[in-house]
Write an enzyme that holds these catalytic residues in place. Structure first.
Site, PDB file in Angstrom:
ATOM      1  N   SER A   1     -10.315  -0.568   6.624  1.00 18.47           N
ATOM      2  CA  SER A   1      -9.643  -0.372   5.332  1.00 18.47           C
ATOM      3  C   SER A   1      -8.918  -1.587   4.762  1.00 18.47           C
ATOM      4  CB  SER A   1      -8.648   0.789   5.434  1.00 18.47           C
ATOM      5  OG  SER A   1      -9.339   2.013   5.386  1.00 18.47           O
TER       6      SER A   1
ATOM      7  N   LYS B   1       0.841  -1.201   0.000  1.00 15.68           N
ATOM      8  CA  LYS B   1       0.000   0.000   0.000  1.00 15.68           C
ATOM      9  C   LYS B   1       0.875   1.250   0.000  1.00 15.68           C
ATOM     10  CE  LYS B   1      -4.044   1.890   2.452  1.00 15.68           C
ATOM     11  NZ  LYS B   1      -4.965   1.703   3.592  1.00 15.68           N
TER      12      LYS B   1
ATOM     13  N   SER C   1      -9.899   1.782   2.469  1.00 14.60           N
ATOM     14  CA  SER C   1      -8.976   2.545   1.654  1.00 14.60           C
ATOM     15  C   SER C   1      -7.915   1.683   0.956  1.00 14.60           C
ATOM     16  CB  SER C   1      -8.296   3.600   2.522  1.00 14.60           C
ATOM     17  OG  SER C   1      -7.448   2.984   3.469  1.00 14.60           O
TER      18      SER C   1
END
Lengths: 451, 96
Positions: A155, A56, A131
């Protein structure tokens, strides 16, 4: 796609073939936009030569641009590795590609990224969740063996559910946040997004452990869960009944099927209720935005990232921040500033802290009777792009994932079926703090029984 | 409670942000909606709950104060900073 477990057995030359194959697939499936590099048309970011793991865009990898999906961090180059990156390198894995995310991890759809949209591999009109939407889409789309994400209010688990992967959020403190771009420090945790439960356990074992450079890292010896996975254990599982009622009919139906399957596996099912999830949402948006307003004050255009030109220092701060942050980030900074400002602090921030105790106690009460809790991950399956234009409406899509972060507990999202449109549905198991063995054993039992 | 223009201005100052004129009305409406929503916390009975919450059992650990500098980190940060000179970050003039 080869699993992480299988990849760990590969000889060195086959790993380099695997990396080359992945690069080709990532190029072919550019339209998904799971990786930042797919959206910016740049070669995939690499570091080391091990088994590739997608990372990420808020986890530091030396020499990489790591931007938290934001304009304000354009030009920033990470000067060190996050602890999780050092840990994967030590175990023959290597960071491979930056996955797209909502700006500063603030969102549930990955639509707020500076780089553009990530599409859900199951239906290109739908969001991948967020997210960590890029990490989930990369795994679901056959573009990654496994990925790392971060989970502040769901997330990891929510995009895993929307994309049909396994996503796991560890107990707060089990995985070090050293090198993770901070959003809400008392809630953030890094965790794995994988193709199956066993891979999640393997990756979790690799990234977990104490880090002396992180004062919130739990100073306890990590006992590996992957080596003693036992799907045959019989446990007591508490189903949150009122949460089932709040879910869409299709999610509810698959949850009921999954409960039956768990019962058939020999687990004892009991039914309990939680307070209305609107209180969890309220508590979360006070605490997370308060912490975000403090954490994001470091982005001022002085030391890293984007600086707006100005002759005046104060004006430079204001312009750099106003131009650099997107709308949702600004909204949350303003809200966090409000709840911490004099005159409102007691009525909002202190009240939310108290509510957090209440929410944690609610879990502890149920864990007196059960080893695991079972509930949906999301009230609906993946929604279409642009369908939630109102911020509050978007916040309300996180009703089942948020309370676990507030209580600091571990949770895992496991695919339990698909809706009539072919979109994945996830079921969520939760265990006591530091009881990840229970969590993975239960998740494996569920996964095996549904196969 | 309703967020009004004066309160938004105060929040902008506190957070070094400027909301453009065309966005102000929307932002005021959205923030007011969210604040009204979080006020549902007032419905909970929280009188007996503690006012501070910690995620770390036993409090924050202490360590020896030993200097620990990695010159590569300093170099990377300075090399990629918006503006730097002789190991300093350069900002617009503060004192005339």
């Amino acid at each position: 796609m080869i699993t992480l477990k299988e990849a760990l057995k590969l000889p060195k030359e086959e790993i380099s073939n695997l990396r080359a194959d992945l690069k080709r697939v990532i190029q072919e499936k550019k339209n998904i936009g799971a990786y930042v590099e797919q959206l910016t048309c740049k070669p995939i970011s690499e570091y080391g030569e091990g088994i590739p793991v997608a990372i990420k865009d808020n986890i530091q990898v030396t020499g990489w641009e790591v931007t938290s999906g934001s304009n304000i961090l354009q030009g920033y180059i990470a000067p060190y590795n996050a602890t999780v990156i050092d840990n994967i390198l030590k175990n023959g894995l290597a960071p491979f590609g930056r996955t797209n995310m909502d700006e500063f991890a603030m969102g549930s759809s990955t639509e707020s990224s500076f780089y553009g949209k990530t599409l859900n591999p199951h239906n290109l009109k739908c969001v991948p969740g967020g997210s960590s939407g890029g990490s989930a889409a990369a795994v679901a789309g056959g573009m990654a063996i496994a990925a790392l994400g971060s989970d502040t209010g769901g997330s990891i688990r929510q995009p895993a559910a929307f994309c049909g992967c396994v996503g796991m959020k560890p107990t707060y403190g089990k995985v070090s946040r050293y090198g993770l771009g901070a959003y809400s420090s008392s809630l953030d945790q890094i965790g794995p997004i994988t193709q199956n439960v066993e891979d999640a356990a393997i990756l979790y074992d690799i990234i977990a452990g104490h880090e002396c450079r992180d004062s919130t890292s739990a100073n306890i010896v990590h006992v590996k869960v992957g080596e003693s996975l036992n799907p045959d254990r019989k446990m007591t599982i508490a189903v949150i009944e009122n949460y089932l009622e709040d879910a869409s009919l299709e999610v509810k139906a698959k949850m009921i099927d999954a409960i039956k399957v768990l019962e058939k596996e020999g687990h004892k099912i009991i039914y309990r209720n939680f307070i209305n999830s609107k209180y969890d949402i309220a508590t979360y948006y006070v605490i997370a935005t308060a912490e975000a307003s403090a954490n994001l004050s470091r982005y001022d255009g002085v030391r890293y990232g984007n600086r707006a030109p100005s002759d005046n220092l104060k004006e430079m701060f204001r312009k750099s921040r106003s131009d650099g942050f997107g709308e949702e980030v600004k909204r949350r900074i303003l809200l966090g500033t409000f709840v911490l400002s004099s005159g409102y602090y007691d009525a909002y921030y202190i009240k939310a802290q108290k509510a957090r105790h209440f929410i944690k106690a609610q879990y502890e009460e149920i864990f007196k009777e059960a080893e695991l809790i079972f509930m949906p991950v999301t009230p609906t399956t993946a929604f279409e792009f642009g369908s939630k234009s109102d911020p509050l409406e978007m916040y309300l899509s996180d009703i089942y994932t948020i309370s676990l972060n507030l209580a600091g507990l571990p949770g895992i999202s496991v695919p339990i079926g698909k809706d009539s449109k072919g979109l994945p549905i996830g079921g969520q198991l939760i265990s006591k703090a530091y009881a990840e063995q229970d969590l993975f054993d239960g998740a494996m039992s569920l996964e095996r029984a549904l196969r | 409670m309703k967020i009004d223009n004066a309160l938004l201005q105060k929040l902008e100052n506190l957070s070094s942000l400027k909301i453009s004129n065309e966005k102000r009305e929307d932002v005021i409406k959205q923030l007011s909606e969210i604040v009204e929503f979080v006020e549902n916390l007032g419905e909970m009975d929280l009188d007996n709950e503690e006012t501070t919450f910690t995620t770390i059992a036993g409090g924050t650990p202490l360590r020896e104060d030993i200097p620990n500098v990695n010159p590569n980190i300093i170099q990377t940060i300075l090399a990629n900073a918006p503006l730097s000179e002789n190991s300093f970050f350069v900002v617009p003039k503060i004192i005339e």
